[in-house]
Design an enzyme around this catalytic site. Sequence first.
Site, PDB file in Angstrom:
ATOM      1  N   TYR A 128       0.845  -1.206   0.000  1.00  0.00           N
ATOM      2  CA  TYR A 128       0.000   0.000   0.000  1.00  0.00           C
ATOM      3  C   TYR A 128       0.878   1.254   0.000  1.00  0.00           C
ATOM      4  O   TYR A 128       0.843   2.053  -0.918  1.00  0.00           O
ATOM      5  CB  TYR A 128      -0.878   0.031   1.263  1.00  0.00           C
ATOM      6  CG  TYR A 128      -2.205  -0.695   1.196  1.00  0.00           C
ATOM      7  CD1 TYR A 128      -2.395  -1.805   0.397  1.00  0.00           C
ATOM      8  CD2 TYR A 128      -3.281  -0.268   1.974  1.00  0.00           C
ATOM      9  CE1 TYR A 128      -3.622  -2.468   0.376  1.00  0.00           C
ATOM     10  CE2 TYR A 128      -4.508  -0.917   1.954  1.00  0.00           C
ATOM     11  CZ  TYR A 128      -4.672  -2.020   1.159  1.00  0.00           C
ATOM     12  OH  TYR A 128      -5.879  -2.660   1.152  1.00  0.00           O
ATOM     13  N   SER A 129       1.693   1.422   1.090  1.00  0.00           N
ATOM     14  CA  SER A 129       2.410   2.690   1.326  1.00  0.00           C
ATOM     15  C   SER A 129       3.493   2.931   0.280  1.00  0.00           C
ATOM     16  O   SER A 129       4.124   1.994  -0.219  1.00  0.00           O
ATOM     17  CB  SER A 129       3.068   2.673   2.693  1.00  0.00           C
ATOM     18  OG  SER A 129       2.128   2.375   3.674  1.00  0.00           O
ATOM     19  N   GLU A 244      -7.839  -4.870   9.332  1.00  0.00           N
ATOM     20  CA  GLU A 244      -6.485  -4.766   9.871  1.00  0.00           C
ATOM     21  C   GLU A 244      -6.519  -4.105  11.248  1.00  0.00           C
ATOM     22  O   GLU A 244      -5.830  -4.510  12.161  1.00  0.00           O
ATOM     23  CB  GLU A 244      -5.635  -3.935   8.907  1.00  0.00           C
ATOM     24  CG  GLU A 244      -4.177  -3.782   9.315  1.00  0.00           C
ATOM     25  CD  GLU A 244      -3.367  -2.925   8.335  1.00  0.00           C
ATOM     26  OE1 GLU A 244      -3.905  -2.549   7.280  1.00  0.00           O
ATOM     27  OE2 GLU A 244      -2.201  -2.634   8.656  1.00  0.00           O
ATOM     28  N   SER A 382      -1.709   5.823  10.950  1.00  0.00           N
ATOM     29  CA  SER A 382      -1.153   6.382  12.196  1.00  0.00           C
ATOM     30  C   SER A 382      -2.287   6.766  13.159  1.00  0.00           C
ATOM     31  O   SER A 382      -3.431   6.974  12.747  1.00  0.00           O
ATOM     32  CB  SER A 382      -0.292   7.611  11.891  1.00  0.00           C
ATOM     33  OG  SER A 382      -1.133   8.708  11.597  1.00  0.00           O
ATOM     34  N   ASN A 383      -1.943   6.902  14.438  1.00  0.00           N
ATOM     35  CA  ASN A 383      -2.977   7.193  15.442  1.00  0.00           C
ATOM     36  C   ASN A 383      -3.606   8.571  15.235  1.00  0.00           C
ATOM     37  O   ASN A 383      -4.789   8.768  15.529  1.00  0.00           O
ATOM     38  CB  ASN A 383      -2.390   7.047  16.842  1.00  0.00           C
ATOM     39  CG  ASN A 383      -2.288   5.587  17.234  1.00  0.00           C
ATOM     40  OD1 ASN A 383      -2.289   4.713  16.371  1.00  0.00           O
ATOM     41  ND2 ASN A 383      -2.221   5.299  18.515  1.00  0.00           N
ATOM     42  N   GLU A 384      -2.812   9.530  14.706  1.00  0.00           N
ATOM     43  CA  GLU A 384      -3.395  10.857  14.440  1.00  0.00           C
ATOM     44  C   GLU A 384      -4.508  10.710  13.400  1.00  0.00           C
ATOM     45  O   GLU A 384      -5.579  11.316  13.526  1.00  0.00           O
ATOM     46  CB  GLU A 384      -2.324  11.831  13.913  1.00  0.00           C
ATOM     47  CG  GLU A 384      -1.310  12.277  14.958  1.00  0.00           C
ATOM     48  CD  GLU A 384      -0.198  11.249  15.198  1.00  0.00           C
ATOM     49  OE1 GLU A 384      -0.160  10.226  14.464  1.00  0.00           O
ATOM     50  OE2 GLU A 384       0.612  11.443  16.117  1.00  0.00           O
TER      51      GLU A 384
HETATM   52  C1  LIG Z   1       6.965  -1.177  11.071  1.00  0.00           C
HETATM   53  C2  LIG Z   1       6.048  -0.739   9.977  1.00  0.00           C
HETATM   54  C3  LIG Z   1       5.507  -1.678   9.141  1.00  0.00           C
HETATM   55  C4  LIG Z   1       4.694  -1.283   8.077  1.00  0.00           C
HETATM   56  N1  LIG Z   1       4.221  -2.248   7.225  1.00  0.00           N
HETATM   57  C5  LIG Z   1       3.562  -1.852   6.113  1.00  0.00           C
HETATM   58  C6  LIG Z   1       3.199  -2.831   5.126  1.00  0.00           C
HETATM   59  O1  LIG Z   1       3.449  -4.042   5.275  1.00  0.00           O
HETATM   60  N2  LIG Z   1       2.599  -2.392   4.007  1.00  0.00           N
HETATM   61  C7  LIG Z   1       2.299  -1.071   3.802  1.00  0.00           C
HETATM   62  O2  LIG Z   1       1.711  -0.751   2.765  1.00  0.00           O
HETATM   63  N3  LIG Z   1       2.628  -0.122   4.715  1.00  0.00           N
HETATM   64  C8  LIG Z   1       3.267  -0.484   5.854  1.00  0.00           C
HETATM   65  N4  LIG Z   1       3.634   0.467   6.782  1.00  0.00           N
HETATM   66  C9  LIG Z   1       3.425   1.877   6.456  1.00  0.00           C
HETATM   67  C10 LIG Z   1       2.419   2.609   7.332  1.00  0.00           C
HETATM   68  O3  LIG Z   1       1.109   2.266   6.985  1.00  0.00           O
HETATM   69  C11 LIG Z   1       2.705   4.137   7.185  1.00  0.00           C
HETATM   70  O4  LIG Z   1       3.974   4.367   7.765  1.00  0.00           O
HETATM   71  C12 LIG Z   1       1.642   4.966   7.839  1.00  0.00           C
HETATM   72  O5  LIG Z   1       0.442   4.913   7.138  1.00  0.00           O
HETATM   73  C13 LIG Z   1       2.104   6.449   7.978  1.00  0.00           C
HETATM   74  O6  LIG Z   1       2.520   6.937   6.758  1.00  0.00           O
HETATM   75  P1  LIG Z   1       3.938   7.672   6.579  1.00  0.00           P
HETATM   76  O7  LIG Z   1       4.988   6.821   7.187  1.00  0.00           O
HETATM   77  O8  LIG Z   1       4.077   8.033   5.140  1.00  0.00           O
HETATM   78  O9  LIG Z   1       3.827   8.992   7.459  1.00  0.00           O
HETATM   79  P2  LIG Z   1       3.144  10.357   7.038  1.00  0.00           P
HETATM   80  O10 LIG Z   1       1.840  10.075   6.399  1.00  0.00           O
HETATM   81  O11 LIG Z   1       4.112  11.177   6.283  1.00  0.00           O
HETATM   82  O12 LIG Z   1       2.847  11.025   8.458  1.00  0.00           O
HETATM   83  C14 LIG Z   1       3.886  11.662   9.228  1.00  0.00           C
HETATM   84  C15 LIG Z   1       3.252  12.190  10.513  1.00  0.00           C
HETATM   85  O13 LIG Z   1       2.238  13.179  10.210  1.00  0.00           O
HETATM   86  C16 LIG Z   1       0.992  12.807  10.782  1.00  0.00           C
HETATM   87  N5  LIG Z   1      -0.095  13.180   9.856  1.00  0.00           N
HETATM   88  C17 LIG Z   1      -0.123  12.950   8.527  1.00  0.00           C
HETATM   89  N6  LIG Z   1      -1.303  13.396   8.003  1.00  0.00           N
HETATM   90  C18 LIG Z   1      -2.028  13.905   9.047  1.00  0.00           C
HETATM   91  C19 LIG Z   1      -3.321  14.505   9.158  1.00  0.00           C
HETATM   92  N7  LIG Z   1      -4.106  14.651   8.098  1.00  0.00           N
HETATM   93  N8  LIG Z   1      -3.750  14.886  10.383  1.00  0.00           N
HETATM   94  C20 LIG Z   1      -2.958  14.725  11.480  1.00  0.00           C
HETATM   95  N9  LIG Z   1      -1.704  14.158  11.427  1.00  0.00           N
HETATM   96  C21 LIG Z   1      -1.259  13.760  10.229  1.00  0.00           C
HETATM   97  C22 LIG Z   1       1.074  11.287  10.938  1.00  0.00           C
HETATM   98  O14 LIG Z   1       0.224  10.838  11.956  1.00  0.00           O
HETATM   99  C23 LIG Z   1       2.543  11.095  11.301  1.00  0.00           C
HETATM  100  O15 LIG Z   1       2.727  11.328  12.677  1.00  0.00           O
HETATM  101  C24 LIG Z   1       4.417   0.107   7.860  1.00  0.00           C
HETATM  102  C25 LIG Z   1       4.955   1.051   8.742  1.00  0.00           C
HETATM  103  C26 LIG Z   1       5.759   0.650   9.782  1.00  0.00           C
HETATM  104  C27 LIG Z   1       6.351   1.714  10.683  1.00  0.00           C
END
Ligand SMILES: Cc1cc2nc3c(=O)[nH]c(=O)nc-3n(C[C@H](O)[C@H](O)[C@H](O)COP(=O)(O)OP(=O)(O)OC[C@H]3O[C@@H](n4cnc5c(N)ncnc54)[C@H](O)[C@@H]3O)c2cc1C
Length: 397
Positions: A128-129, A244, A382-384
């Site tokens: 996904y990501s 999930e 993320s929790n936010e």
């Molecule tokens: C150990 C681990 C395993 C994972 N495994 C998978 C996997 O198998 N497959 C997969 O597809 N993905 C996976 N992920 C990815 C995960 O789903 C993303 O990391 C997550 O959705 C956050 O996206 P980002 O890392 O791009 O952070 P960002 O989206 O860039 O966010 C950065 C910060 O900004 C905050 N933020 C962003 N937008 C908003 C908003 N609108 N309002 C308030 N706060 C906001 C977020 O909460 C976060 O604190 C994994 C991540 C981790 C850490």
Amino acid sequence: MDMEFTAEDLAFRDEVRAFIAENYPQELRGKQDEGDELGKEDFLAWHRILHKKGWVAPAWPVEYGGTGWSPTQRYIWSEETARADCIRLMPFGLSMVGPVIYTFGTPEQKAKFLPRILSGEDWWCQGYSEPGSGSDLASLRTKAVRDGDDYIVNGQKTWTTMAQHADWGFFLVRTDSDAKQQEGISFLLVDMKTPGITVRPIITLGGEHEVNEVWLEDVRVPVENRVYEENKGWTCAKFLLAHERTGIAGVAASKRGIERIKDIARSEQDGDRPLLANPFFKRKVAELQTDLTALEFTELRSLAGEAAGRGPGPESSLLKIKGSEIQQRITELALEAVGHYGAPYFRGFGEGDNEHPIGPDYAHRTAPSYFNMRKTTIYGGSNEIQHNIIAKMVLGL
Ligand SMILES: Cc1cc2nc3c(=O)[nH]c(=O)nc-3n(C[C@H](O)[C@H](O)[C@H](O)COP(=O)(O)OP(=O)(O)OC[C@H]3O[C@@H](n4cnc5c(N)ncnc54)[C@H](O)[C@@H]3O)c2cc1C
């Protein structure tokens, strides 16, 4: 909500307990006790035993290989597996793509993929990501262009958990760049051995190889591997995320985690008394336990809703937030309990290290697990973002 177990439920609990005691692999138990990093075969060992028994996918409909257990029985199952410290099965096939396939897939897709998910023959990963598309997932840019009976896929995924072992991956790709973001996405099942796929490791804070980057360069994916309609993949994506998030609450495992902290705190000394007798420490344990009990009742309400035919909805975000915060607090308190014995393991002793272990056995995994669990408030949305979902979808703000 009726909180009493019936006589049948209690008999079921005894059956489950006896099965785990007789069948859980001893070798795996040994590795867990030693704090060794577990590999693919370790996860598959327990998976295969459960498959043979017909218990590997309790939540699936019976016609596709589910157990037909009531929500209470499923609750008992997760309680008992956590109580016995059984490893959690990999969720990508069983809890994520499996339900998508039996809900949205063609009869051919169901026949081809579901039995192999159940047997453990296929190991799945979730694509996904992307860099720049995590929380804002719908902005994803990995592109699939139709070429006869195939799509040609180009792009990059990231944080792909356990992709280094994966036989198959489910990927969200953009099939229409002109439509509104959510309306131009499709859901593809991709054979990870297809030429053009490169998996590169990302080593996490605790020293583990758990996540990866996945690069896709001119990867040919047959159109028959698209689940649901073209450009309607967002429907599958959302459905999967709700599933999930419910699993992510991890109540039963957290109960076990608190018991482990108590065991540590009974062994560790605080002056002339066990750490567990320290009122400040005891209060922290009690607060954790209280919050976990509240979460457990929330999960039970959600299960009662499921029994009444209501699937997991936006309230699963609440389970995710509270569950992940508690999981993190458990590892924080465990690290506090082992004190300086945790320090030598801040970077983890890896394979090939020739240092002698320091401190009691229970100290070895405490620091790596503390670092590893920082992920829980990020992954699965993320929790936010979960707070935003609750504000909009549950509270109607
Ligand atoms: C150990 C681990 C395993 C994972 N495994 C998978 C996997 O198998 N497959 C997969 O597809 N993905 C996976 N992920 C990815 C995960 O789903 C993303 O990391 C997550 O959705 C956050 O996206 P980002 O890392 O791009 O952070 P960002 O989206 O860039 O966010 C950065 C910060 O900004 C905050 N933020 C962003 N937008 C908003 C908003 N609108 N309002 C308030 N706060 C906001 C977020 O909460 C976060 O604190 C994994 C991540 C981790 C850490």
